[in-house]
Design a protein around this motif. Structure first.
Motif, PDB file in Angstrom:
ATOM      1  N   GLU A 109      45.295  79.360  32.643  1.00 46.97           N
ATOM      2  CA  GLU A 109      45.049  80.355  31.589  1.00 46.97           C
ATOM      3  C   GLU A 109      43.703  80.069  30.923  1.00 46.97           C
ATOM      4  O   GLU A 109      42.695  79.939  31.600  1.00 46.97           O
ATOM      5  CB  GLU A 109      46.209  80.390  30.589  1.00 46.97           C
ATOM      6  N   LYS A 147      51.405 102.082  22.498  1.00 44.01           N
ATOM      7  CA  LYS A 147      50.453 102.770  23.376  1.00 44.01           C
ATOM      8  C   LYS A 147      49.662 103.791  22.556  1.00 44.01           C
ATOM      9  O   LYS A 147      50.220 104.563  21.772  1.00 44.01           O
ATOM     10  CB  LYS A 147      51.184 103.477  24.513  1.00 44.01           C
ATOM     11  N   LEU A 165      48.947  89.687  24.610  1.00 41.90           N
ATOM     12  CA  LEU A 165      48.497  90.398  25.803  1.00 41.90           C
ATOM     13  C   LEU A 165      49.551  90.348  26.915  1.00 41.90           C
ATOM     14  O   LEU A 165      49.708  91.300  27.678  1.00 41.90           O
ATOM     15  CB  LEU A 165      47.166  89.826  26.286  1.00 41.90           C
ATOM     16  N   GLN A 166      50.280  89.240  26.997  1.00 39.83           N
ATOM     17  CA  GLN A 166      51.357  89.154  27.985  1.00 39.83           C
ATOM     18  C   GLN A 166      52.468  90.162  27.669  1.00 39.83           C
ATOM     19  O   GLN A 166      53.000  90.828  28.566  1.00 39.83           O
ATOM     20  CB  GLN A 166      51.930  87.729  28.017  1.00 39.83           C
ATOM     21  N   LEU A 168      52.199  92.946  25.779  1.00 36.70           N
ATOM     22  CA  LEU A 168      51.693  94.305  25.957  1.00 36.70           C
ATOM     23  C   LEU A 168      51.644  94.681  27.435  1.00 36.70           C
ATOM     24  O   LEU A 168      52.004  95.801  27.830  1.00 36.70           O
ATOM     25  CB  LEU A 168      50.306  94.429  25.318  1.00 36.70           C
ATOM     26  N   LYS A 169      51.206  93.753  28.268  1.00 38.04           N
ATOM     27  CA  LYS A 169      51.131  94.017  29.703  1.00 38.04           C
ATOM     28  C   LYS A 169      52.510  94.338  30.269  1.00 38.04           C
ATOM     29  O   LYS A 169      52.684  95.233  31.103  1.00 38.04           O
ATOM     30  CB  LYS A 169      50.530  92.813  30.424  1.00 38.04           C
ATOM     31  N   ALA A 170      53.533  93.597  29.805  1.00 38.16           N
ATOM     32  CA  ALA A 170      54.896  93.842  30.271  1.00 38.16           C
ATOM     33  C   ALA A 170      55.381  95.239  29.883  1.00 38.16           C
ATOM     34  O   ALA A 170      56.261  95.804  30.541  1.00 38.16           O
ATOM     35  CB  ALA A 170      55.845  92.789  29.702  1.00 38.16           C
ATOM     36  N   GLY A 172      53.264  97.796  29.824  1.00 34.41           N
ATOM     37  CA  GLY A 172      52.329  98.742  30.420  1.00 34.41           C
ATOM     38  C   GLY A 172      51.182  99.129  29.503  1.00 34.41           C
ATOM     39  O   GLY A 172      50.590 100.198  29.640  1.00 34.41           O
ATOM     40  N   ASP A 174      47.412  98.053  27.777  1.00 29.65           N
ATOM     41  CA  ASP A 174      46.226  97.208  27.825  1.00 29.65           C
ATOM     42  C   ASP A 174      45.070  97.952  27.161  1.00 29.65           C
ATOM     43  O   ASP A 174      45.283  98.961  26.480  1.00 29.65           O
ATOM     44  CB  ASP A 174      45.892  96.795  29.263  1.00 29.65           C
ATOM     45  N   GLU A 175      43.860  97.468  27.377  1.00 32.82           N
ATOM     46  CA  GLU A 175      42.705  98.071  26.712  1.00 32.82           C
ATOM     47  C   GLU A 175      42.404  99.486  27.193  1.00 32.82           C
ATOM     48  O   GLU A 175      41.639 100.210  26.549  1.00 32.82           O
ATOM     49  CB  GLU A 175      41.476  97.177  26.894  1.00 32.82           C
ATOM     50  N   SER A 176      43.002  99.881  28.311  1.00 31.45           N
ATOM     51  CA  SER A 176      42.767 101.241  28.818  1.00 31.45           C
ATOM     52  C   SER A 176      43.571 102.298  28.062  1.00 31.45           C
ATOM     53  O   SER A 176      43.216 103.471  28.069  1.00 31.45           O
ATOM     54  CB  SER A 176      43.106 101.315  30.309  1.00 31.45           C
ATOM     55  N   LYS A 232      61.211  90.616  31.780  1.00 31.77           N
ATOM     56  CA  LYS A 232      59.956  90.598  32.540  1.00 31.77           C
ATOM     57  C   LYS A 232      59.136  89.354  32.200  1.00 31.77           C
ATOM     58  O   LYS A 232      58.558  88.702  33.077  1.00 31.77           O
ATOM     59  CB  LYS A 232      59.131  91.855  32.228  1.00 31.77           C
TER      60      LYS A 232
END
Length: 329
Positions: A109, A147, A165-166, A168-170, A172, A174-176, A232
């Motif tokens: 990491e 989101k 960030l982990q 949020l990623k789970a 779906g 992210d910065e997009s 997850k």
């Protein structure tokens, strides 16, 4: 000859006093005794978090009850900074998340280029609860609702940011599809009070001063991390546990909220002497009342749970204490 007698009398007197000092015990500590006091630093976190008061209480009990050791608690950038500095012996002890300690020890990491394999464990302490704080008026119920929102994920390079960030990623995110901002606890508190962000991650024992500070002037709530997000996370990051923040933890929090947590721990460096770490460990667990008086989260610091979630090798000094207490063979 008469002039010599006063000098001889002074000389005999000095010899007599020296003899008395050698036969008896001096009333005050000698310079040698003072030099034997070993000074250590405990790195904590920001003043708005939980590490700061608990680390201060640890320094107090170590100084008062660990023979020949003087401890000083120092504010810092928390887990990641503490892991780096303790790993390189810029400080003797540091509070950090157990997942960050694992990343540091194994060089993964945020520690890919700075492996800290001299880190050693002293004790795991209490759950570091991941609190996604928002204002009630924002109507954000679960992590999925983040989101498209302005979300603060912790200070740059911090353990909080990694956790956020982990999670949020789970979900779906992210910065997009969200506006990610890197803010520390106090900055999150100020930004929510000013309504310049929609939600912010704070990872700390509850109650956390930064969240209480927001709740004093705004109606706050905590965003739920649903069961499927937890599952997850567990697949890739075994350090996460599922916890519930009870209703009433903060002003206006009317119901229980399900979220996740890692563990806070105290770490040291392998190069510290065994006797020093032994005395530090002993003083902390045998004077827990002082820690509890500093912060209610310290009620979770128990000898029985001191090895649960330990993510790096133990220091021999801590190991010696746990063997004495029957926790290890």
């Amino acid at each position: 000859m008469k002039k010599i007698w006063p000098i001889l009398l002074l000389l005999f007197g000095a010899i007599f006093l020296l003899g008395c000092t050698q036969e008896g015990k001096p009333a005050a500590p000698t310079a040698t005794t003072a030099a034997e006091v070993r000074e250590v630093t405990i790195l904590t976190g920001g003043s708005a978090g939980t590490y700061y008061p608990i680390g201060g209480a640890m320094a107090q009990v170590i100084t008062e009850y660990a023979p020949g050791i003087k401890a000083t608690a120092v504010t810092s950038g928390a887990s990641v900074v503490n892991a780096r500095k303790v790993g390189t012996l810029e400080a003797e002890f540091g509070l950090m998340q157990n997942d960050v300690a694992y990343y540091a020890y194994n060089g993964i990491e945020m520690f890919k280029d700075a492996k800290q394999d001299r880190l050693r464990g002293v004790a795991t302490l209490y759950p570091e609860i991941i609190q996604i704080v928002t204002l009630r008026e924002n109507n954000i119920k679960t992590v999925y609702d983040l989101k498209g929102k302005k979300v603060a994920v912790g200070a740059p390079g911090s353990g909080t940011a990694v956790d956020a960030l982990q999670i949020l990623k789970a979900a779906g995110i992210d910065e997009s599809n969200a506006e990610i901002r890197y803010l520390n606890f106090k900055e999150v508190s100020d930004a929510l009070k000013d309504r310049t962000i929609d939600a912010g991650f704070i990872v700390a024992g509850i109650p956390t001063a930064a969240v209480s500070d927001i709740a004093a002037v705004r109606d706050v709530t905590i965003v739920e991390v649903p069961d499927e997000i937890y599952q997850k996370l567990k697949q890739d990051y075994p350090f996460y546990t599922q916890v519930t923040i009870p209703a009433g933890t903060y002003k206006g929090l009317d119901g229980d909220v399900k979220t996740v947590a890692v563990l806070a721990m105290l770490a040291t460096n392998a190069d510290l002497p065994e006797d020093l770490v032994y005395e530090v460990t002993k003083s902390i667990f045998e004077h827990r009342d002082v820690l509890e008086a500093a912060h209610k989260r310290a009620a979770d610091i128990t000898l029985e749970t001191a090895l649960e979630g330990m993510s790096i090798p133990l220091h021999p000094g801590a190991e010696k204490y746990y063997k004495e207490k029957g926790l290890l063979q």
